[in-house]
Design a protein around this motif. Structure first.
Motif, PDB file in Angstrom:
ATOM      1  N   VAL A  80       0.967  -1.166   0.190  1.00 16.19           N
ATOM      2  CA  VAL A  80       0.049  -0.197   0.192  1.00 16.19           C
ATOM      3  C   VAL A  80       0.865   1.240   0.186  1.00 16.19           C
ATOM      4  O   VAL A  80       0.587   2.155  -0.706  1.00 16.19           O
ATOM      5  N   ASN A  81       1.839   1.173   0.720  1.00 15.40           N
ATOM      6  CA  ASN A  81       2.939   2.620   0.825  1.00 15.40           C
ATOM      7  C   ASN A  81       3.982   2.520  -0.409  1.00 15.40           C
ATOM      8  O   ASN A  81       4.606   3.252  -0.334  1.00 15.40           O
ATOM      9  N   ASP A  82       3.732   1.677  -1.267  1.00 15.29           N
ATOM     10  CA  ASP A  82       4.643   1.496  -2.413  1.00 15.29           C
ATOM     11  C   ASP A  82       6.131   1.475  -2.031  1.00 15.29           C
ATOM     12  O   ASP A  82       6.974   2.356  -2.576  1.00 15.29           O
ATOM     13  N   GLU A  83       6.375   0.632  -1.113  1.00 16.34           N
ATOM     14  CA  GLU A  83       7.765   0.572  -0.623  1.00 16.34           C
ATOM     15  C   GLU A  83       8.311  -0.665  -1.161  1.00 16.34           C
ATOM     16  O   GLU A  83       9.512  -0.930  -0.699  1.00 16.34           O
ATOM     17  N   VAL A  90       5.172 -16.717  -4.479  1.00 16.21           N
ATOM     18  CA  VAL A  90       5.866 -17.807  -4.977  1.00 16.21           C
ATOM     19  C   VAL A  90       5.716 -18.967  -4.277  1.00 16.21           C
ATOM     20  O   VAL A  90       6.172 -18.709  -2.767  1.00 16.21           O
ATOM     21  N   HIS A  91       5.337 -20.025  -4.687  1.00 15.07           N
ATOM     22  CA  HIS A  91       5.274 -21.379  -3.801  1.00 15.07           C
ATOM     23  C   HIS A  91       4.522 -21.218  -2.941  1.00 15.07           C
ATOM     24  O   HIS A  91       4.695 -21.729  -1.965  1.00 15.07           O
ATOM     25  N   GLY A  92       3.315 -20.458  -2.647  1.00  8.52           N
ATOM     26  CA  GLY A  92       2.280 -20.228  -2.060  1.00  8.52           C
ATOM     27  C   GLY A  92       2.435 -19.107  -0.811  1.00  8.52           C
ATOM     28  O   GLY A  92       1.846 -18.753  -0.049  1.00  8.52           O
ATOM     29  N   ASN A  93       3.903 -18.251  -1.082  1.00  9.72           N
ATOM     30  CA  ASN A  93       4.174 -17.272  -0.121  1.00  9.72           C
ATOM     31  C   ASN A  93       4.604 -16.165  -0.967  1.00  9.72           C
ATOM     32  O   ASN A  93       4.966 -16.165  -1.930  1.00  9.72           O
ATOM     33  N   TRP A  94       4.505 -14.920  -0.248  1.00 13.28           N
ATOM     34  CA  TRP A  94       4.752 -13.785  -0.750  1.00 13.28           C
ATOM     35  C   TRP A  94       6.225 -13.334  -0.240  1.00 13.28           C
ATOM     36  O   TRP A  94       6.696 -13.561   0.532  1.00 13.28           O
ATOM     37  N   TYR A  95       6.864 -12.806  -1.548  1.00 10.08           N
ATOM     38  CA  TYR A  95       8.126 -12.110  -1.572  1.00 10.08           C
ATOM     39  C   TYR A  95       8.294 -10.615  -2.017  1.00 10.08           C
ATOM     40  O   TYR A  95       7.572 -10.652  -3.183  1.00 10.08           O
ATOM     41  N   GLY A  96       8.966  -9.682  -1.515  1.00  8.01           N
ATOM     42  CA  GLY A  96       9.039  -8.589  -2.217  1.00  8.01           C
ATOM     43  C   GLY A  96      10.446  -7.782  -1.940  1.00  8.01           C
ATOM     44  O   GLY A  96      11.204  -8.317  -1.079  1.00  8.01           O
ATOM     45  N   PRO A  98      12.535  -4.299  -1.122  1.00  6.05           N
ATOM     46  CA  PRO A  98      12.312  -3.064  -0.666  1.00  6.05           C
ATOM     47  C   PRO A  98      12.995  -2.124  -1.515  1.00  6.05           C
ATOM     48  O   PRO A  98      14.133  -2.243  -1.962  1.00  6.05           O
ATOM     49  N   ARG A  99      12.398  -0.922  -1.642  1.00  9.89           N
ATOM     50  CA  ARG A  99      12.868  -0.043  -2.891  1.00  9.89           C
ATOM     51  C   ARG A  99      13.942   0.800  -2.034  1.00  9.89           C
ATOM     52  O   ARG A  99      15.152   1.162  -2.830  1.00  9.89           O
ATOM     53  N   ARG A 100      14.044   0.851  -0.899  1.00  8.10           N
ATOM     54  CA  ARG A 100      14.875   1.875  -0.211  1.00  8.10           C
ATOM     55  C   ARG A 100      16.316   1.059  -0.247  1.00  8.10           C
ATOM     56  O   ARG A 100      17.165   1.972  -0.776  1.00  8.10           O
ATOM     57  N   GLN A 101      16.523  -0.037  -0.051  1.00  6.96           N
ATOM     58  CA  GLN A 101      17.710  -0.491  -0.051  1.00  6.96           C
ATOM     59  C   GLN A 101      18.403  -0.466  -1.571  1.00  6.96           C
ATOM     60  O   GLN A 101      19.671  -0.109  -1.657  1.00  6.96           O
ATOM     61  N   ILE A 102      17.774  -0.786  -2.525  1.00  7.72           N
ATOM     62  CA  ILE A 102      18.143  -0.516  -3.923  1.00  7.72           C
ATOM     63  C   ILE A 102      18.498   1.071  -4.191  1.00  7.72           C
ATOM     64  O   ILE A 102      19.809   1.241  -4.603  1.00  7.72           O
ATOM     65  N   LYS A 103      17.802   2.016  -3.954  1.00  6.82           N
ATOM     66  CA  LYS A 103      17.882   3.316  -4.398  1.00  6.82           C
ATOM     67  C   LYS A 103      19.356   3.992  -3.502  1.00  6.82           C
ATOM     68  O   LYS A 103      20.073   4.647  -4.154  1.00  6.82           O
ATOM     69  N   GLU A 104      19.136   3.650  -2.276  1.00 10.32           N
ATOM     70  CA  GLU A 104      20.424   3.983  -1.256  1.00 10.32           C
ATOM     71  C   GLU A 104      21.601   3.660  -1.884  1.00 10.32           C
ATOM     72  O   GLU A 104      22.778   4.161  -2.018  1.00 10.32           O
TER      73      GLU A 104
END
Length: 212
Positions: A80-83, A90-96, A98-104
């Motif tokens: 919701v926060n677009d983070e 994947v395999h029934g579980n959610w993975y994401g 984080p935008r901040r780690q990449i950008k910094e």
């Protein structure tokens, strides 16, 4: 005698320093973590994004190693926060991711490596066309089945699902930028090929810089 005009010296200067974004995908059990650990031991400097996931930790895992383990409700709030730059089931579980780690890290001039499945890589490719996509594959599906069987981290149903998912993932390697085969007993060769890719990408005349 006519005066000799001074030649203007030309100095090749690198473009503004920024890290590169690498994406590494591989069917479960192919050895992507082993490749990453070997690259780190060789002194390659890059940040591996710590993904968030709704699945429970496996034996030997803990918070932050190798994931941030969160609840489904916490995961939804990140969405919701677009983070998250990318997320998938994947395999029934959610993975994401984080935008901040990449950008910094990119802004600090450090390379970033994302470990994602083919769904995630497709999303990254669409959102960030400058990302460099590497697919790590076993030599054969039979070899992969043997590796998964030796790992003994899934029950029979999970094992069958992972093999089916792997077959689907292997069929999609062609739209990646690079393909590296991690043959049984030849990890060093796969590591060297990934290392060569990362070094070569920094030698491009037009670097693939990312804008987030």
């Amino acid at each position: 005698m006519e005066p000799t005009a001074e030649r203007e010296s030309t100095t090749l200067r690198p473009a503004e320093k920024q890290g590169l974004l690498f994406v590494l995908s591989a069917p479960s059990g192919t050895g992507k973590d082993s490749v990453i650990e070997a690259l780190k031991r060789q002194g390659m400097d890059f940040h591996v994004v710590t993904s968030v996931t709704t699945r429970a930790p496996r034996p030997g895992e803990s918070e932050g190693h190798p994931y941030h383990f969160i609840s489904y409700e916490e995961f939804q709030q990140l969405v919701v926060n677009d983070e998250l730059i990318e997320y998938a089931n994947v395999h029934g579980n959610w993975y994401g991711q984080p935008r901040r780690q990449i950008k910094e890290n990119l802004a600090a001039g450090r390379d970033v490596l994302l470990k994602v499945d083919v769904q995630g890589a497709a999303t990254i490719r669409r959102k960030i066309p400058q990302a460099i996509l590497i697919f790590l594959a076993p030599e054969t599906q039979e070899e992969l089945a043997q590796r998964l069987s030796r790992r003994q981290t899934e029950n029979a149903e999970q094992f069958r699902r992972r093999l089916a998912d792997a077959a689907n993932e292997l069929a999609q390697y062609h739209w990646y930028d690079y393909l590296v085969i991690n043959r049984e007993g030849q990890l060093a060769q796969a590591v060297e090929q990934v290392r060569a890719i990362m070094i070569a990408e920094h030698c491009r005349v037009q670097p693939r810089y990312v804008e987030l």
